[in-house]
Design a protein around this motif. Structure first.
Motif, PDB file in Angstrom:
ATOM      1  N   ARG A   6       0.877  -1.151   0.086  1.00  0.00           N
ATOM      2  CA  ARG A   6      -0.154   0.118  -0.089  1.00  0.00           C
ATOM      3  C   ARG A   6       0.971   1.265   0.080  1.00  0.00           C
ATOM      4  O   ARG A   6       0.661   2.075  -0.738  1.00  0.00           O
ATOM      5  N   LEU A   7       1.947   1.345   0.733  1.00  0.00           N
ATOM      6  CA  LEU A   7       2.965   2.587   0.714  1.00  0.00           C
ATOM      7  C   LEU A   7       3.360   2.645  -0.465  1.00  0.00           C
ATOM      8  O   LEU A   7       3.922   3.767  -0.969  1.00  0.00           O
ATOM      9  N   ILE A   8       3.902   1.537  -1.068  1.00  0.00           N
ATOM     10  CA  ILE A   8       4.499   1.679  -2.520  1.00  0.00           C
ATOM     11  C   ILE A   8       3.389   2.401  -3.533  1.00  0.00           C
ATOM     12  O   ILE A   8       3.918   3.030  -4.332  1.00  0.00           O
ATOM     13  N   GLU A   9       2.364   1.835  -3.336  1.00  0.00           N
ATOM     14  CA  GLU A   9       1.168   2.193  -4.363  1.00  0.00           C
ATOM     15  C   GLU A   9       0.918   3.764  -4.189  1.00  0.00           C
ATOM     16  O   GLU A   9       0.811   4.536  -5.169  1.00  0.00           O
ATOM     17  N   THR A  10       1.079   4.307  -3.165  1.00  0.00           N
ATOM     18  CA  THR A  10       0.690   5.654  -2.662  1.00  0.00           C
ATOM     19  C   THR A  10       2.111   6.386  -2.880  1.00  0.00           C
ATOM     20  O   THR A  10       1.802   7.754  -2.605  1.00  0.00           O
ATOM     21  N   GLY A  11       3.217   5.862  -3.211  1.00  0.00           N
ATOM     22  CA  GLY A  11       4.310   6.711  -3.341  1.00  0.00           C
ATOM     23  C   GLY A  11       4.907   6.928  -1.955  1.00  0.00           C
ATOM     24  O   GLY A  11       5.898   7.807  -1.761  1.00  0.00           O
ATOM     25  N   GLY A  12       4.509   6.285  -0.915  1.00  0.00           N
ATOM     26  CA  GLY A  12       5.193   6.624   0.472  1.00  0.00           C
ATOM     27  C   GLY A  12       6.541   5.989   0.503  1.00  0.00           C
ATOM     28  O   GLY A  12       7.354   6.467   1.357  1.00  0.00           O
ATOM     29  N   LEU A  13       6.721   4.798  -0.074  1.00  0.00           N
ATOM     30  CA  LEU A  13       7.975   3.975  -0.033  1.00  0.00           C
ATOM     31  C   LEU A  13       8.324   3.667  -1.578  1.00  0.00           C
ATOM     32  O   LEU A  13       7.364   3.650  -2.370  1.00  0.00           O
ATOM     33  N   GLY A  14       9.546   3.422  -1.712  1.00  0.00           N
ATOM     34  CA  GLY A  14      10.054   3.069  -2.894  1.00  0.00           C
ATOM     35  C   GLY A  14      10.369   1.356  -3.014  1.00  0.00           C
ATOM     36  O   GLY A  14      10.459   0.766  -4.029  1.00  0.00           O
ATOM     37  N   HIS A  15      10.673   0.975  -1.667  1.00  0.00           N
ATOM     38  CA  HIS A  15      11.117  -0.577  -1.826  1.00  0.00           C
ATOM     39  C   HIS A  15      11.166  -0.910  -0.267  1.00  0.00           C
ATOM     40  O   HIS A  15      11.681  -0.031   0.701  1.00  0.00           O
ATOM     41  N   PHE A  16      10.800  -2.174   0.165  1.00  0.00           N
ATOM     42  CA  PHE A  16      10.746  -2.783   1.407  1.00  0.00           C
ATOM     43  C   PHE A  16      11.206  -4.087   1.286  1.00  0.00           C
ATOM     44  O   PHE A  16      10.915  -4.767   0.617  1.00  0.00           O
ATOM     45  N   GLU A  17      12.133  -4.328   2.413  1.00  0.00           N
ATOM     46  CA  GLU A  17      12.292  -6.126   2.707  1.00  0.00           C
ATOM     47  C   GLU A  17      12.483  -6.194   3.986  1.00  0.00           C
ATOM     48  O   GLU A  17      12.774  -5.473   5.004  1.00  0.00           O
ATOM     49  N   ILE A  18      11.830  -7.455   4.407  1.00  0.00           N
ATOM     50  CA  ILE A  18      12.252  -8.133   5.551  1.00  0.00           C
ATOM     51  C   ILE A  18      13.430  -9.164   5.449  1.00  0.00           C
ATOM     52  O   ILE A  18      12.752 -10.387   4.930  1.00  0.00           O
ATOM     53  N   ARG A  19      14.229  -9.187   6.147  1.00  0.00           N
ATOM     54  CA  ARG A  19      15.186 -10.623   5.908  1.00  0.00           C
ATOM     55  C   ARG A  19      15.471 -11.161   7.328  1.00  0.00           C
ATOM     56  O   ARG A  19      15.252 -10.595   8.255  1.00  0.00           O
ATOM     57  N   GLY A  20      15.723 -12.477   7.033  1.00  0.00           N
ATOM     58  CA  GLY A  20      16.170 -13.172   8.249  1.00  0.00           C
ATOM     59  C   GLY A  20      17.679 -13.116   8.831  1.00  0.00           C
ATOM     60  O   GLY A  20      18.214 -12.542   8.170  1.00  0.00           O
ATOM     61  N   ILE A  21      17.983 -14.022   9.759  1.00  0.00           N
ATOM     62  CA  ILE A  21      19.102 -13.848  10.375  1.00  0.00           C
ATOM     63  C   ILE A  21      20.374 -14.066   9.274  1.00  0.00           C
ATOM     64  O   ILE A  21      21.218 -13.436   9.552  1.00  0.00           O
ATOM     65  N   GLN A  22      20.068 -14.922   8.492  1.00  0.00           N
ATOM     66  CA  GLN A  22      21.110 -15.502   7.538  1.00  0.00           C
ATOM     67  C   GLN A  22      20.829 -14.606   6.171  1.00  0.00           C
ATOM     68  O   GLN A  22      22.052 -14.746   5.274  1.00  0.00           O
ATOM     69  N   GLY A  23      20.141 -13.577   6.213  1.00  0.00           N
ATOM     70  CA  GLY A  23      20.243 -12.745   5.222  1.00  0.00           C
ATOM     71  C   GLY A  23      19.140 -12.949   4.098  1.00  0.00           C
ATOM     72  O   GLY A  23      18.981 -12.382   3.097  1.00  0.00           O
ATOM     73  N   GLU A  24      18.355 -14.081   4.320  1.00  0.00           N
ATOM     74  CA  GLU A  24      17.696 -14.435   3.336  1.00  0.00           C
ATOM     75  C   GLU A  24      16.319 -13.611   3.323  1.00  0.00           C
ATOM     76  O   GLU A  24      15.963 -13.086   4.434  1.00  0.00           O
ATOM     77  N   THR A  25      15.853 -13.235   2.290  1.00  0.00           N
ATOM     78  CA  THR A  25      14.497 -12.429   1.950  1.00  0.00           C
ATOM     79  C   THR A  25      13.101 -13.196   2.132  1.00  0.00           C
ATOM     80  O   THR A  25      12.999 -14.241   2.090  1.00  0.00           O
ATOM     81  N   ILE A  26      12.419 -12.679   3.494  1.00  0.00           N
ATOM     82  CA  ILE A  26      11.374 -13.167   3.981  1.00  0.00           C
ATOM     83  C   ILE A  26      10.322 -12.525   3.269  1.00  0.00           C
ATOM     84  O   ILE A  26       9.327 -13.447   2.661  1.00  0.00           O
ATOM     85  N   VAL A  27      10.187 -11.201   3.135  1.00  0.00           N
ATOM     86  CA  VAL A  27       9.053 -10.502   2.078  1.00  0.00           C
ATOM     87  C   VAL A  27       9.815  -9.110   1.742  1.00  0.00           C
ATOM     88  O   VAL A  27      10.518  -8.937   2.392  1.00  0.00           O
TER      89      VAL A  27
END
Length: 459
Positions: free
Chosen positions: A417-438
């Motif tokens: 929703r933030l990306i669609e409204t222009g609030g954010l350009g990119h977001f990531e949630i990563r785990g302890i090993q650096g893998e991308t969760i979402v």
């Protein structure tokens, strides 16, 4: 004998009395009027010089803008884009507009124009290089049916080989209608793209593989003057000193020597005014005849007229004083003369003070307008700073909230929703090993930084 001496003393007294009256009623008013006139001439000369300097500075600024490669290419590409988008494009119309632009502009460029279906329009009269690569770039920019989301990463190397290692597609997608620097074969160029309104996937990519030099643009601009009003002296570290436009009044080497010695922001030299400027490695001086900026001749005329009137008045008074016995002036007329002197002199002073107050008021109004304009610009700058500050606060607040309650589905919904409204350009949630969760982001938001982000996350 005594009678003769008495007559001579009376005559001398009458003569000197007449001179005193002449000085009081003629000399003193003329002296005061001359002083106020000279002072007014000084003020007028200063005002004219300030206005002439401001006018010449505007001309220099305009000339430097027309000699700036980026400014010129942007304005010309925007003008050509408006012409192309006014009606449905065809091969004939494209060829005509290209030939017109080619004769008016300085430097070479290539127009890649696409029809409503996003296909490149090719004409025999226009030589285009790298048509297949530019077609793929337009598919990506316009989002034609041939575009696939993975093309951003898959064709990155292709575009970097063509436009330089610093080329980023994400910069193009965010800023249509602007110039993007490209570098090919060791030359600095620019790329401009824009879609046509209400014409499907139609649009254009304009490419200048090499930007024209400031000197070339400056010479082209000066040659376009029908009646050159200004003289431009160029000091090039490689080509030496040259003069363009209106011929200067003397040898350019002597003019440059004297201007470098004075080192003033505005100089008056041999009836010409000069102002310095700089564009790239070129140092230049813009000059024009200074008509009406030196009021020395008016001062000499005024002083001469005042002195002549005073001398004539004294001579006539001295001559008439010898015949003073024939002249009689009643007390009433003498009182009237003194009254006029005592009234007119303050009125002259008040008039001069009023003139000075009017000039001061004009200067104050000009300063107020300038300060208001500067204040508005500062307000805009502060607004930009506050936007960056607000964005940083949003990122910190979002990070803290997501970290306190780690709900992947909720985070994904809010992030999109933030990306669609222009609030954010990119977001990531990563785990302890650096893998991308979402994670999600705009097209090409972190183009070329994936490996860097991965290294940071695993550190």
């Amino acid at each position: 004998m005594a009678e003769t001496e008495r007559i001579e003393r009376v005559s001398a007294f009458q003569r000197y009395r007449f001179l005193i009256v002449a000085v009081l009623f003629l000399g003193f008013p003329l002296a005061v009027a001359g002083y106020f006139s000279l002072f007014s001439l000084d003020l007028e000369e200063q005002y004219r010089r300030r206005q002439a300097q401001a006018s010449l500075e505007r001309e220099l600024h305009d000339l430097l803008q027309r000699s700036d490669p980026d400014q010129q290419l942007l304005s010309r590409f925007q003008a050509l884009s408006r012409q192309l988008g006014q009606a449905k494009i065809s091969e004939r119309r494209l060829a005509v507009l290209f030939e017109q632009a080619k004769h008016k502009w300085v430097g070479d460029f290539e127009p890649y124009v696409f029809d409503e279906e996003g296909r490149l329009i090719v004409t025999r009269s226009i030589t285009l290089r790298n048509t297949s690569q530019i077609q793929k770039l337009w598919d990506l920019l316009a989002g034609t049916p041939a575009f696939q989301p993975e093309d951003v990463l898959r064709k990155r190397k292709l575009f970097q080989n063509l436009f330089g290692s610093e080329f980023r597609v994400s910069q193009l997608t965010r800023f249509p209608g602007r110039l993007l620097p490209v570098r090919a074969a060791g030359r600095d160029g620019v790329l401009f793209w824009q879609r046509f309104e209400k014409q499907g996937f139609a649009g254009q990519i304009l490419l200048a593989w090499e930007k024209p030099s400031p000197r070339l643009l400056l010479e082209h601009e000066i040659r376009s003057w029908v009646f050159p009003l200004f003289s431009v002296i160029l000091q090039d570290p490689l080509k030496g000193i040259t003069a363009l436009g209106r011929p200067p009044p003397q040898e350019i080497s002597e003019i440059v020597r004297r201007l470098e010695i004075s080192n003033e922001p505005w100089s008056l030299l041999n009836g010409w005014q000069w102002i310095p400027g700089q564009i790239g490695p070129l140092r230049l001086w813009l000059g024009s005849p200074a008509f009406g900026l030196d009021l020395d001749s008016q001062r000499r005329i005024l002083l001469g007229a005042v002195l002549i009137l005073i001398l004539l008045g004294c001579g006539v008074g001295w001559r008439l004083a010898g015949e003073a016995q024939r002249w009689y002036l009643s007390v009433r007329w003498k009182t009237l003369g003194l009254f006029l002197i005592t009234v007119m002199m303050p009125l002259v002073g008040l008039g001069f003070l009023g003139f000075q107050a009017w000039r001061d008021r004009r200067n104050i109004l000009e300063i107020e307008v300038e300060q208001r304009a500067r204040k508005r610009l500062l307000t805009l700058d502060e607004g930009m700073v506050s936007c960056a500050r607000n964005f940083l606060d949003l990122c910190r607040e979002t990070r803290s909230r997501w970290g306190a309650h780690l709900d992947v589905k909720k985070i994904s919904r809010e992030g999109h929703r933030l990306i669609e409204t222009g609030g954010l350009g990119h977001f990531e949630i990563r785990g302890i090993q650096g893998e991308t969760i979402v994670g999600a982001g705009r097209l090409g938001a972190f183009e070329g930084m994936e490996a860097t982000l991965g290294s940071i996350a695993k550190a």
